[in-house]
Write a protein that holds these residues in place. Structure first.
Motif, PDB file in Angstrom:
ATOM      1  N   CYS A 117       0.754  -1.210   0.023  1.00  0.00           N
ATOM      2  CA  CYS A 117      -0.102   0.072   0.083  1.00  0.00           C
ATOM      3  C   CYS A 117       0.940   1.281   0.190  1.00  0.00           C
ATOM      4  O   CYS A 117       0.835   2.029  -0.801  1.00  0.00           O
ATOM      5  N   MET A 118       1.746   1.288   0.962  1.00  0.00           N
ATOM      6  CA  MET A 118       2.643   2.665   1.162  1.00  0.00           C
ATOM      7  C   MET A 118       3.632   2.790  -0.228  1.00  0.00           C
ATOM      8  O   MET A 118       3.739   3.938  -0.637  1.00  0.00           O
ATOM      9  N   THR A 119       3.865   1.582  -0.666  1.00  0.00           N
ATOM     10  CA  THR A 119       5.020   1.808  -1.960  1.00  0.00           C
ATOM     11  C   THR A 119       4.115   2.281  -2.891  1.00  0.00           C
ATOM     12  O   THR A 119       4.736   3.019  -3.889  1.00  0.00           O
ATOM     13  N   ASN A 120       2.828   1.522  -3.365  1.00  0.00           N
ATOM     14  CA  ASN A 120       1.959   2.241  -4.419  1.00  0.00           C
ATOM     15  C   ASN A 120       1.836   3.680  -4.148  1.00  0.00           C
ATOM     16  O   ASN A 120       1.592   4.493  -5.053  1.00  0.00           O
ATOM     17  N   VAL A 121       1.363   4.189  -2.971  1.00  0.00           N
ATOM     18  CA  VAL A 121       1.078   5.774  -2.646  1.00  0.00           C
ATOM     19  C   VAL A 121       2.269   6.297  -3.155  1.00  0.00           C
ATOM     20  O   VAL A 121       2.166   7.598  -3.912  1.00  0.00           O
ATOM     21  N   LEU A 122       3.581   6.098  -2.688  1.00  0.00           N
ATOM     22  CA  LEU A 122       4.628   7.068  -2.872  1.00  0.00           C
ATOM     23  C   LEU A 122       4.777   6.889  -4.593  1.00  0.00           C
ATOM     24  O   LEU A 122       5.365   7.885  -4.783  1.00  0.00           O
ATOM     25  N   LYS A 123       4.481   5.825  -5.098  1.00  0.00           N
ATOM     26  CA  LYS A 123       4.952   5.739  -6.461  1.00  0.00           C
ATOM     27  C   LYS A 123       3.923   6.878  -7.549  1.00  0.00           C
ATOM     28  O   LYS A 123       4.168   7.532  -8.305  1.00  0.00           O
ATOM     29  N   GLU A 124       2.662   6.936  -6.678  1.00  0.00           N
ATOM     30  CA  GLU A 124       1.670   7.809  -7.372  1.00  0.00           C
ATOM     31  C   GLU A 124       2.025   9.446  -7.057  1.00  0.00           C
ATOM     32  O   GLU A 124       0.980  10.033  -7.724  1.00  0.00           O
ATOM     33  N   SER A 125       2.746   9.641  -6.055  1.00  0.00           N
ATOM     34  CA  SER A 125       3.003  10.881  -5.530  1.00  0.00           C
ATOM     35  C   SER A 125       4.485  11.459  -5.889  1.00  0.00           C
ATOM     36  O   SER A 125       5.063  10.706  -6.482  1.00  0.00           O
ATOM     37  N   GLN A 126       4.574  12.693  -5.338  1.00  0.00           N
ATOM     38  CA  GLN A 126       5.938  13.217  -5.872  1.00  0.00           C
ATOM     39  C   GLN A 126       6.977  13.274  -4.547  1.00  0.00           C
ATOM     40  O   GLN A 126       7.792  14.036  -4.601  1.00  0.00           O
TER      41      GLN A 126
END
Length: 417
Positions: A117-126
């Motif tokens: 979950c956290m990994t995906n959120v970071l990928k989608e943000s800057q």
């Protein structure tokens, strides 16, 4: 006009903040700066959730969390909040600041979700992972093995780890030694109580020193007054957070007054130190005269009892005692007449110090190392009556024998020598 234009250029240009929904609530982010004392500027921001009900009325985060009573809902809410905070934080052009994120560690350890979950959120943000500080509530950790796995994962991403609210409830240093956080945030109650109680202030300074020795930075939370802000400097905290400096806000903007505010606080602390130093210098001058007079009397007749007369004129003098070169006490301690009236029989087994060995004490080995030079110890707890004291000592040689002449002075909290 030029200065105003320059400040305007320094402010990040952002889009309207994102919101999320959870049941009947609309969720938004608020950010409160975490300020480095020596740098005199914000080095990070803690993300806080701000819910509104169906009528658009603000309500407490507690009301929101009450709606997520079971672990599955709690975990879903926790993920939503983290994703929202990261999205909103990414709108600001501040790549050199930390984002402090609270996580519901109990829900995570109960549900044991995957770490994607956290990994995906970071990928989608800057937002880079090394900008994130993951805050773990110190008192709610149960499943230690999974928690360590979770921390290991966050660290592998590049995140920092912080223990939050240390000092509340059943806090203990075992958590710090076991989890090895990068940052420890101390509970506000430690700040408020220490600002009113000199003894607790000394203990707080000791706690921070111990935390520093484990390799962690320290944040004092809940700073609301100037006195508490000065206290944070005096106890050697690294960072501060609280309403005295800034309230949580949906927008992150550079505060040009922080430098001046911290500079003023540092100046107050410096002034206090100088005043204490001046008082201490005057007291030490008089104490030195009395102490050296006592040494002259001792050298003349080798009678400890008779030599104490001048030094016992100091109202803080508690006792005088004599050590040999190896640190063994010669005879019993001579207590001042004023101090004898306050002797506590409960500590009777400790009062007789004949033949006790004090070679491990600073006042002995420093005196031996630098003979005929007056030594003054730092405040410490006396092993003979459990009172805080300062020991003045000097190593002298009389008829071929080395003696260390010592005097204990009662020490009051926040009192210079």
């Amino acid at each position: 006009m030029i200065e105003s234009q320059q400040l305007q250029e320094r402010r990040p240009v952002v889009s309207p903040p994102n919101t999320a929904t959870f049941g009947m609530f609309t969720l938004s982010s608020a950010f409160q700066p975490i300020i480095s004392i020596p740098h005199r500027r914000a080095v990070g921001y803690e993300a806080l959730i701000r819910p509104k009900d169906e009528q658009g009325k603000s309500c407490s985060p507690e009301a929101l969390f009450q709606q997520a009573k079971d672990n599955e809902l709690s975990l879903s809410l926790d993920r939503s909040c983290r994703a929202l905070h990261i999205e909103n934080f990414s709108r600001f052009d501040i790549n050199n600041k930390w984002l402090f994120l609270n996580i519901d560690s109990q829900s995570l350890t109960d549900e044991k979700p995957t770490f994607e979950c956290m990994t995906n959120v970071l990928k989608e943000s800057q937002v880079n992972a090394d900008q994130l500080v993951i805050e773990i509530l110190e008192h709610e950790i149960l499943d230690r093995s999974y928690l360590k796995e979770m921390i290991k994962h966050f660290r592998s991403l590049g995140c920092l780890i912080a223990i939050d609210d240390f000092g509340a409830g059943h806090s203990n240093f075992e958590r710090i030694w076991e989890l090895e956080p990068d940052i420890v945030k101390l509970d506000r109650n430690l700040v408020t109580r220490s600002a009113k109680d000199p003894k607790l202030k000394r203990i707080l300074k000791g706690i921070i020193s111990l935390i520093h020795s484990t390799g962690c930075l320290v944040v004092l939370e809940g700073i609301e007054t100037k006195d508490e802000a000065v206290l944070a400097i005096e106890v050697n905290a690294d960072m501060v957070q609280g309403f005295y400096f800034a309230t949580p806000d949906a927008h992150i903007s550079l505060d040009p007054t922080l430098d001046q505010t911290l500079s003023q606080l540092l100046q107050i602390q410096s002034t206090n130190l100088n005043q204490d130093h001046n008082v201490a210098s005057q007291r030490f001058k008089l104490l030195s005269q009395r102490f050296l007079h006592a040494i002259e009397l001792f050298i003349a007749n080798l009678d400890l009892q008779k030599s104490t007369t001048p030094i016992f004129k100091d109202p803080r003098a508690a006792r005088c005692f004599l050590l040999d070169e190896e640190g063994y006490q010669i005879g019993t301690s001579i207590h001042s007449p004023n101090y004898e009236q306050r002797l506590n029989n409960r500590f009777g087994p400790l009062l007789d110090s004949h033949n006790a060995k004090w070679s491990q004490k600073h006042y002995h080995y420093r005196a031996i190392r630098s003979p005929e030079q007056l030594q003054v110890s730092r405040p410490y707890l006396s092993a003979t009556d459990l009172r805080l004291c300062i020991t003045v000592s000097i190593a002298i040689k009389v008829n071929g024998a080395v003696y260390v002449y010592c005097c204990d002075l009662n020490w009051q909290e926040n009192e210079p020598l």
